[in-house]
Design an enzyme around this catalytic site. Sequence first.
Site, PDB file in Angstrom:
ATOM      1  N   ARG A  30      10.150  -7.213 -16.502  1.00 29.34           N
ATOM      2  CA  ARG A  30       9.781  -7.792 -17.795  1.00 29.34           C
ATOM      3  C   ARG A  30       9.663  -6.670 -18.808  1.00 29.34           C
ATOM      4  O   ARG A  30       9.244  -5.562 -18.459  1.00 29.34           O
ATOM      5  CB  ARG A  30       8.410  -8.497 -17.701  1.00 29.34           C
ATOM      6  CG  ARG A  30       8.486  -9.919 -17.191  1.00 29.34           C
ATOM      7  CD  ARG A  30       9.033 -10.860 -18.273  1.00 29.34           C
ATOM      8  NE  ARG A  30       9.204 -12.237 -17.814  1.00 29.34           N
ATOM      9  CZ  ARG A  30      10.273 -12.726 -17.206  1.00 29.34           C
ATOM     10  NH1 ARG A  30      11.301 -11.949 -16.939  1.00 29.34           N
ATOM     11  NH2 ARG A  30      10.341 -13.997 -16.873  1.00 29.34           N
TER      12      ARG A  30
ATOM     13  N   GLU B  92      12.301  -8.708 -27.029  1.00 28.68           N
ATOM     14  CA  GLU B  92      13.417  -9.655 -26.915  1.00 28.68           C
ATOM     15  C   GLU B  92      13.167 -10.807 -27.886  1.00 28.68           C
ATOM     16  O   GLU B  92      12.021 -11.235 -28.024  1.00 28.68           O
ATOM     17  CB  GLU B  92      13.498 -10.200 -25.485  1.00 28.68           C
ATOM     18  CG  GLU B  92      13.890  -9.145 -24.478  1.00 28.68           C
ATOM     19  CD  GLU B  92      14.012  -9.711 -23.061  1.00 28.68           C
ATOM     20  OE1 GLU B  92      14.267 -10.921 -22.913  1.00 28.68           O
ATOM     21  OE2 GLU B  92      13.854  -8.935 -22.112  1.00 28.68           O
TER      22      GLU B  92
ATOM     23  N   HIS C 182      19.054  -9.202 -20.461  1.00 28.87           N
ATOM     24  CA  HIS C 182      18.224 -10.095 -19.640  1.00 28.87           C
ATOM     25  C   HIS C 182      19.083 -11.126 -18.887  1.00 28.87           C
ATOM     26  O   HIS C 182      18.883 -12.337 -19.011  1.00 28.87           O
ATOM     27  CB  HIS C 182      17.165 -10.791 -20.503  1.00 28.87           C
ATOM     28  CG  HIS C 182      15.978 -11.255 -19.693  1.00 28.87           C
ATOM     29  ND1 HIS C 182      14.731 -11.388 -20.216  1.00 28.87           N
ATOM     30  CD2 HIS C 182      15.875 -11.625 -18.374  1.00 28.87           C
ATOM     31  CE1 HIS C 182      13.894 -11.825 -19.286  1.00 28.87           C
ATOM     32  NE2 HIS C 182      14.578 -11.969 -18.154  1.00 28.87           N
TER      33      HIS C 182
HETATM   34  P1  NAD Z   1       6.890 -12.002  -6.970  1.00 31.06           P
HETATM   35  O1  NAD Z   1       5.660 -12.665  -7.465  1.00 31.06           O
HETATM   36  O2  NAD Z   1       7.565 -12.539  -5.763  1.00 31.06           O
HETATM   37  O3  NAD Z   1       6.628 -10.443  -6.732  1.00 31.06           O
HETATM   38  C1  NAD Z   1       5.854  -9.643  -7.573  1.00 31.06           C
HETATM   39  C2  NAD Z   1       5.111  -8.674  -6.690  1.00 31.06           C
HETATM   40  O4  NAD Z   1       4.434  -7.729  -7.520  1.00 31.06           O
HETATM   41  C3  NAD Z   1       4.049  -9.331  -5.806  1.00 31.06           C
HETATM   42  O5  NAD Z   1       4.286  -9.048  -4.443  1.00 31.06           O
HETATM   43  C4  NAD Z   1       2.735  -8.725  -6.279  1.00 31.06           C
HETATM   44  O6  NAD Z   1       1.825  -8.514  -5.220  1.00 31.06           O
HETATM   45  C5  NAD Z   1       3.222  -7.399  -6.848  1.00 31.06           C
HETATM   46  N1  NAD Z   1       2.305  -6.765  -7.783  1.00 31.06           N
HETATM   47  C6  NAD Z   1       1.468  -7.354  -8.664  1.00 31.06           C
HETATM   48  N2  NAD Z   1       0.791  -6.414  -9.356  1.00 31.06           N
HETATM   49  C7  NAD Z   1       1.231  -5.205  -8.887  1.00 31.06           C
HETATM   50  C8  NAD Z   1       0.919  -3.868  -9.194  1.00 31.06           C
HETATM   51  N3  NAD Z   1       0.032  -3.564 -10.136  1.00 31.06           N
HETATM   52  N4  NAD Z   1       1.572  -2.881  -8.525  1.00 31.06           N
HETATM   53  C9  NAD Z   1       2.478  -3.168  -7.573  1.00 31.06           C
HETATM   54  N5  NAD Z   1       2.794  -4.428  -7.232  1.00 31.06           N
HETATM   55  C10 NAD Z   1       2.191  -5.433  -7.886  1.00 31.06           C
HETATM   56  O7  NAD Z   1       7.895 -12.018  -8.225  1.00 31.06           O
HETATM   57  P2  NAD Z   1       9.483 -11.816  -8.169  1.00 31.06           P
HETATM   58  O8  NAD Z   1      10.132 -13.143  -8.070  1.00 31.06           O
HETATM   59  O9  NAD Z   1       9.823 -10.753  -7.206  1.00 31.06           O
HETATM   60  O10 NAD Z   1       9.727 -11.283  -9.668  1.00 31.06           O
HETATM   61  C11 NAD Z   1       9.399  -9.947 -10.020  1.00 31.06           C
HETATM   62  C12 NAD Z   1       9.652  -9.720 -11.510  1.00 31.06           C
HETATM   63  O11 NAD Z   1      11.031  -9.974 -11.837  1.00 31.06           O
HETATM   64  C13 NAD Z   1       8.846 -10.614 -12.442  1.00 31.06           C
HETATM   65  O12 NAD Z   1       8.382  -9.834 -13.527  1.00 31.06           O
HETATM   66  C14 NAD Z   1       9.860 -11.593 -12.969  1.00 31.06           C
HETATM   67  O13 NAD Z   1       9.501 -12.084 -14.224  1.00 31.06           O
HETATM   68  C15 NAD Z   1      11.101 -10.715 -13.040  1.00 31.06           C
HETATM   69  N6  NAD Z   1      12.360 -11.439 -13.099  1.00 31.06           N
HETATM   70  C16 NAD Z   1      13.354 -10.941 -13.883  1.00 31.06           C
HETATM   71  C17 NAD Z   1      14.578 -11.598 -13.960  1.00 31.06           C
HETATM   72  C18 NAD Z   1      15.692 -11.073 -14.812  1.00 31.06           C
HETATM   73  O14 NAD Z   1      16.525 -11.847 -15.256  1.00 31.06           O
HETATM   74  N7  NAD Z   1      15.753  -9.780 -15.052  1.00 31.06           N
HETATM   75  C19 NAD Z   1      14.792 -12.777 -13.224  1.00 31.06           C
HETATM   76  C20 NAD Z   1      13.769 -13.240 -12.408  1.00 31.06           C
HETATM   77  C21 NAD Z   1      12.551 -12.561 -12.357  1.00 31.06           C
END
Ligand code: NAD
Length: 315
Positions: free
Chosen positions: A243, A272, A290
């Site tokens: 993000r 964005e 994105h």
């Molecule tokens: P998820 O919830 O499965 O995983 C996130 C992980 O981050 C969790 O395991 C959580 O424990 C961990 N976490 C939380 N706080 C933390 C910290 N301070 N330090 C380390 N780890 C921490 O989510 P996901 O589906 O893997 O998505 C991850 C990211 O990707 C999100 O920000 C989501 O918005 C983003 N995303 C981006 C796109 C894109 O188009 N670029 C698409 C989908 C998701």
Amino acid sequence: MKILANDGIAPIGKQQLEAAGFTVVTETVPQNELIQTINNENYVALLVRSATTVRKDLIDACPDLKLIGRGGVGMDNIDVAYAKEKGLHVINTPASSSQSVAEMVMAHLFGAVRFLYDANRTMPVNGATEFKTLKKKYAKGVELRGKTLGIIGFGRIGQATASYALGCGMNVIYTDPFAEKATVNVTVGGQKIAIELTSSSKEEVLAKADFVSLHVPKLNQPAIGIEEFAIMKDGVIIVNAARGGVVDEDALITNLNSGKVAHAALDVFENEPTPREDLLKHPKISLTPHIGAATLEAQDRIGEELASQIKALLL
Ligand code: NAD
């Protein structure tokens, strides 16, 4: 019952909803006309991706709305708690795009280590006149195999990225306060290999990684700022497909300019859809708008997952 898919929905999702008797409209209504349109057209469900926002004012002004659906993961464009408090169903499709985002991270890494992003900018302009100069300019690439990828946030996408990186022969270390241990499945030639990994401290990951990839949710403060950059190896490459704001953009520019960070790959931006010009024009940043989750396969999975949840909740 009528559904407005304001940021679109894959044809398969639309078909499945229509087969169940819903009317699905995919025309985008401008944000400032949404409330009026939802009420005038009697929509019971509003489906969005990241473009449309669903805030308290809309939730209050559309009393017949029963469901808000987010195609994808992040729900920061929706006032989720408030909507639930008001009795609305709020759904998303968390697992559908992990594979696509992971592949995009790897694409950025492969591109970064061989300067593909830059060669693709200079070759059309100077390829015929300065071929030898460009050949020399891009001759100091490195391989990914054998290097260490440090993953910050080891959820769905972090683990999917780890699977690819391990499959490419990279070492993977990660930090995640909520996932002390994880089993990553790597499928090679049809065989599934389970690899056990253990979380390290953030400092250890940053100090040891040749490449850092962020996969945390949007946090109250950047996961990577001035202090974190200082711990990293000289010449580190950093990828943010999580993000905007997860990496402090000012600190990133400072560290790219000083040479501490060799390269950054950004799919997401703080402002964005109008990212800062100095990021967009920076010679050491590869950029995508994105599109981490924007593959045909992910869109199909999102559409199908939304359709099945909506049928279960509204029929
Ligand atoms: P998820 O919830 O499965 O995983 C996130 C992980 O981050 C969790 O395991 C959580 O424990 C961990 N976490 C939380 N706080 C933390 C910290 N301070 N330090 C380390 N780890 C921490 O989510 P996901 O589906 O893997 O998505 C991850 C990211 O990707 C999100 O920000 C989501 O918005 C983003 N995303 C981006 C796109 C894109 O188009 N670029 C698409 C989908 C998701």
